[in-house]
Design an enzyme around this catalytic site. Structure first.
Site, PDB file in Angstrom:
ATOM      1  N   SER A 237       0.927  -0.901   0.282  1.00  0.00           N
ATOM      2  CA  SER A 237       0.336   0.097  -0.263  1.00  0.00           C
ATOM      3  C   SER A 237       0.812   1.194  -0.004  1.00  0.00           C
ATOM      4  O   SER A 237       2.278   1.009   0.576  1.00  0.00           O
ATOM      5  CB  SER A 237      -1.438  -0.238   1.198  1.00  0.00           C
ATOM      6  OG  SER A 237      -1.367   1.316   1.471  1.00  0.00           O
ATOM      7  N   TYR A 250      -2.696  -0.753  10.376  1.00  0.00           N
ATOM      8  CA  TYR A 250      -2.338  -0.740   8.738  1.00  0.00           C
ATOM      9  C   TYR A 250      -1.245  -0.707   8.512  1.00  0.00           C
ATOM     10  O   TYR A 250      -0.375  -1.007   7.564  1.00  0.00           O
ATOM     11  CB  TYR A 250      -3.868  -0.729   8.120  1.00  0.00           C
ATOM     12  CG  TYR A 250      -3.749  -0.294   6.254  1.00  0.00           C
ATOM     13  CD1 TYR A 250      -4.112  -1.878   5.772  1.00  0.00           C
ATOM     14  CD2 TYR A 250      -3.201   1.062   5.703  1.00  0.00           C
ATOM     15  CE1 TYR A 250      -4.085  -2.407   5.148  1.00  0.00           C
ATOM     16  CE2 TYR A 250      -3.204  -0.071   4.492  1.00  0.00           C
ATOM     17  CZ  TYR A 250      -3.733  -1.065   4.411  1.00  0.00           C
ATOM     18  OH  TYR A 250      -3.515  -1.779   2.613  1.00  0.00           O
TER      19      TYR A 250
END
Length: 343
Positions: A237, A250
């Site tokens: 990401s 995350y």
């Protein structure tokens, strides 16, 4: 004689040769005529220009959503052959980037796929879409929880039993978790995200590299004289390179994916194994489906391209990085974020 490979797609899928369509595209090559037609593309070779114009005039080319032009030797369609003999593994294939990647591999000629997801319904939908795109794919669909080590062992044992080898691994499985300030999070919130996004990827990458190391190297299809045992593409990401408020589990997990990618790339660079990562930005997938479009407006506004990306756009990067055309790329962290991180 110099040649070119030209692939036409209609409605985002390759045309089947059973349609018996003869196509030519003016303007991209100085002179050509069709010498071969397959269900995945068309090979054209230099010849007199009046032949091309005659073919194109008789049968005008259809509207194309996508077209690709790449050099080939003579009339050999290397693009169509690139994935034909390879075994491709994709996790998180029941939706989003994983599903889009599976479909793109099929569109590019893959004939042996193993797709995995924890959600059986999504995996069934992906299976149906793949079979709809091509009836020639040997497809293995496995429902599994990859955060459990015994499940990972089962998955790769099934792949070995079915196909006997593994050439490409795309690790897409992931979750967003809970977005809250750290004082409002529990250790269970942290464990849930790390187990899925990082620990399971570590387990899978370990199994993939172990399989690669049991295999003999093969020459790359580009004819450059190098060899390969296998290629891994990890979906990280852009939050593996930057941060965001209230997203500590995350962000930790995706920074970990980037670190794992670089470490294994370094350890196996001289053993014929490449490991790369893609860092998508805000992508229109099921991870964002539960968020109303009003809530997504700030995300779009914060992206220089002023829109969300699509899973298909990420899938194009996946298939390139996985391919022999990226044979000098390992340890790379490729951003596909619409310019978000360059601000």
């Amino acid at each position: 004689m110099a040649g070119y490979q030209l692939e036409f797609r209609r409605n985002d899928h390759p045309m089947d040769n059973r349609e018996h369509e003869e196509l030519a595209l003016l303007g991209h090559v100085p002179a050509a005529h069709i010498v071969d037609l397959t269900d995945l593309g068309i090979v054209v070779e230099s010849t007199a220009r009046d032949n091309l114009e005659r073919v194109a005039t008789q049968v005008p080319p259809p509207s194309m959503s996508q077209s690709f032009l790449a050099p080939v030797d003579g009339v050999k369609n290397k693009r169509c052959q690139e994935w034909t003999m390879d075994v491709v593994y994709i996790s998180g294939a029941g939706s989003g980037i994983g599903r889009a990647s599976a479909l793109q591999f099929v569109a590019d000629g893959a004939r042996k796929l193993a797709i995995v997801d924890i959600v059986s319904g999504g995996l069934q939908q992906s299976t149906a879409l793949i079979k709809e795109r091509s009836s020639h794919v040997d497809l293995l669909s496995i429902v599994a929880d990859l955060s459990k080590e015994e499940e990972v062992h089962r998955v790769f044992a099934e792949i070995q039993q079915r196909f006997g080898r593994l050439d490409v691994a795309v690790n897409c499985a992931g979750i967003t978790g809970t977005y809250l300030p750290i004082e409002q999070l529990s250790s269970a919130d942290l464990d849930k995200v790390l187990n899925v996004n990082l620990r399971s990827l570590w387990l899978c990458e370990k199994a993939q590299i172990e399989q690669f190391m049991r295999q003999e190297e093969r020459p790359v299809i580009t004819g450059l004289g190098t060899k390969t045992r296998g290629s891994i593409v990890n979906i990280a990401s852009m939050l593996g390179t930057i941060t965001m408020p209230h997203a500590s589990p995350y962000v930790m997990s995706k920074h970990g994916v980037v670190g794992l990618t670089k470490t294994d790339a370094l350890d196996y660079a001289n053993r014929g194994i490449r490991v790369n990562a893609i860092c998508p930005g805000f992508i229109q997938t099921n991870l964002l489906d539960s968020t109303g479009w009003e809530a997504l407006a700030p995300l779009c506004a914060a992206t220089p391209m002023n829109r969300l990306g699509t899973a298909e756009e990420v899938a194009f990067v996946v298939t390139f990085l996985a391919s022999d055309r990226a044979s000098f790329m390992t340890g790379s962290v490729v951003l596909a974020d619409g310019g978000y991180t360059v601000k």
